[in-house]
Design a protein around this motif. Sequence first.
Motif, PDB file in Angstrom:
ATOM      1  N   GLY A   6       0.803  -1.213   0.000  1.00 30.04           N
ATOM      2  CA  GLY A   6       0.000   0.000   0.000  1.00 30.04           C
ATOM      3  C   GLY A   6       0.837   1.265   0.000  1.00 30.04           C
ATOM      4  N   GLY A   7       2.086   1.148  -0.468  1.00 29.51           N
ATOM      5  CA  GLY A   7       2.956   2.316  -0.534  1.00 29.51           C
ATOM      6  C   GLY A   7       3.730   2.595   0.737  1.00 29.51           C
ATOM      7  N   GLY A   8       3.472   1.829   1.816  1.00 29.67           N
ATOM      8  CA  GLY A   8       4.180   2.032   3.086  1.00 29.67           C
ATOM      9  C   GLY A   8       4.751   0.734   3.619  1.00 29.67           C
ATOM     10  N   TRP A   9       5.563   0.844   4.670  1.00 32.28           N
ATOM     11  CA  TRP A   9       6.206  -0.314   5.280  1.00 32.28           C
ATOM     12  C   TRP A   9       5.483  -0.708   6.560  1.00 32.28           C
ATOM     13  CZ3 TRP A   9       9.994  -2.941   2.777  1.00 32.28           C
ATOM     14  CH2 TRP A   9      10.634  -2.294   1.721  1.00 32.28           C
ATOM     15  N   GLN A  10       5.203  -2.024   6.695  1.00 34.21           N
ATOM     16  CA  GLN A  10       4.514  -2.556   7.861  1.00 34.21           C
ATOM     17  C   GLN A  10       5.296  -3.751   8.414  1.00 34.21           C
ATOM     18  OE1 GLN A  10       1.832  -1.056   9.066  1.00 34.21           O
ATOM     19  NE2 GLN A  10       1.633   0.377   7.347  1.00 34.21           N
ATOM     20  N   PRO A  11       5.260  -3.980   9.742  1.00 35.72           N
ATOM     21  CA  PRO A  11       5.975  -5.131  10.311  1.00 35.72           C
ATOM     22  C   PRO A  11       5.393  -6.455   9.797  1.00 35.72           C
ATOM     23  CG  PRO A  11       5.388  -3.539  12.025  1.00 35.72           C
ATOM     24  CD  PRO A  11       4.647  -3.133  10.782  1.00 35.72           C
ATOM     25  N   LEU A  12       6.267  -7.337   9.416  1.00 36.29           N
ATOM     26  CA  LEU A  12       5.862  -8.697   9.032  1.00 36.29           C
ATOM     27  C   LEU A  12       6.066  -9.656  10.190  1.00 36.29           C
ATOM     28  CD1 LEU A  12       4.988 -10.790   6.883  1.00 36.29           C
ATOM     29  CD2 LEU A  12       7.408 -10.989   6.256  1.00 36.29           C
ATOM     30  N   THR A  13       7.181  -9.492  10.905  1.00 34.41           N
ATOM     31  CA  THR A  13       7.443 -10.312  12.080  1.00 34.41           C
ATOM     32  C   THR A  13       7.168  -9.508  13.345  1.00 34.41           C
ATOM     33  OG1 THR A  13       9.797  -9.681  12.050  1.00 34.41           O
ATOM     34  CG2 THR A  13       9.169 -11.706  10.893  1.00 34.41           C
ATOM     35  N   ASP A  14       6.938 -10.223  14.450  1.00 36.54           N
ATOM     36  CA  ASP A  14       6.627  -9.586  15.728  1.00 36.54           C
ATOM     37  C   ASP A  14       7.868  -9.618  16.619  1.00 36.54           C
ATOM     38  OD1 ASP A  14       5.665  -8.728  18.156  1.00 36.54           O
ATOM     39  OD2 ASP A  14       3.879  -9.983  18.124  1.00 36.54           O
ATOM     40  N   ALA A  15       8.371  -8.452  17.000  1.00 36.97           N
ATOM     41  CA  ALA A  15       9.579  -8.372  17.822  1.00 36.97           C
ATOM     42  C   ALA A  15       9.386  -9.004  19.193  1.00 36.97           C
ATOM     43  CB  ALA A  15      10.010  -6.917  17.976  1.00 36.97           C
ATOM     44  N   ASN A  16       8.143  -9.178  19.627  1.00 34.84           N
ATOM     45  CA  ASN A  16       7.880  -9.825  20.910  1.00 34.84           C
ATOM     46  C   ASN A  16       8.063 -11.340  20.828  1.00 34.84           C
ATOM     47  OD1 ASN A  16       7.106  -7.420  22.307  1.00 34.84           O
ATOM     48  ND2 ASN A  16       5.129  -7.494  21.253  1.00 34.84           N
TER      49      ASN A  16
END
Length: 222
Positions: free
Chosen positions: A139-149
């Motif tokens: 969608g034109g932006g960056w989103q987390p794929l993995t969860d740092a937790n």
Amino acid sequence: MLRKSRGISLVELLITMAISMIVIAGTMVFYVSTAKSSTQNSSTVRLNQELRSAMDLISRDIRRAGYRGNAQNCVGVGYSNYVNSGTTTCSAFAAYTLTSTSQIEFSYDENSSATQETSSPDERYGYRLNSGEIEVKTGGGWQPLTDANLVTITNLNFAESTRHMNVNTSAAVSGGCASIAGTPCVSVRTISITITGQLPNDATVQRTLSENARIRNDAFSI
């Protein structure tokens, strides 16, 4: 005749208590060791699942790089027309760009419209490593794929390799397609992906996955 009953002496009682404590301590050590091993195994399985899910999504997505709908309309029009026409019928999609060894960006025709769109849908995609997480461009932006937790990504690496082949003879072209300009040549491109991750609270539990993603849209030149 009544017989005198003899009780347990203090020494015997202390010996019995000492043996019991040794047995209980051994049982406790075994229980703690088993529980720790079980917890570590569970954490390792969770880590493997997180890394495998990310790898499957990334490799599957990269294989689609450069796909364009209605490609059959360009068969026979000639390579120069395919690349330079600028029409929605035969314009080419950019396959991929390695912005760095830990970031790749690419595009493909998600809705098979034969036009590269930048909204509804935005057909520009990518993956990168950022602050211990793998991020996906959508969608034109960056989103987390993995969860740092759940997992800390310590390494994400993309490496490209290309094999060139003479279409007329099926022979490998060591100098690249440019070395046989004027002769039909196909370039088979592969992206090698490596992901390393560890548990956020236990750096000793670490796993590395590697996979090769062959881009299905081979590059043709003449």
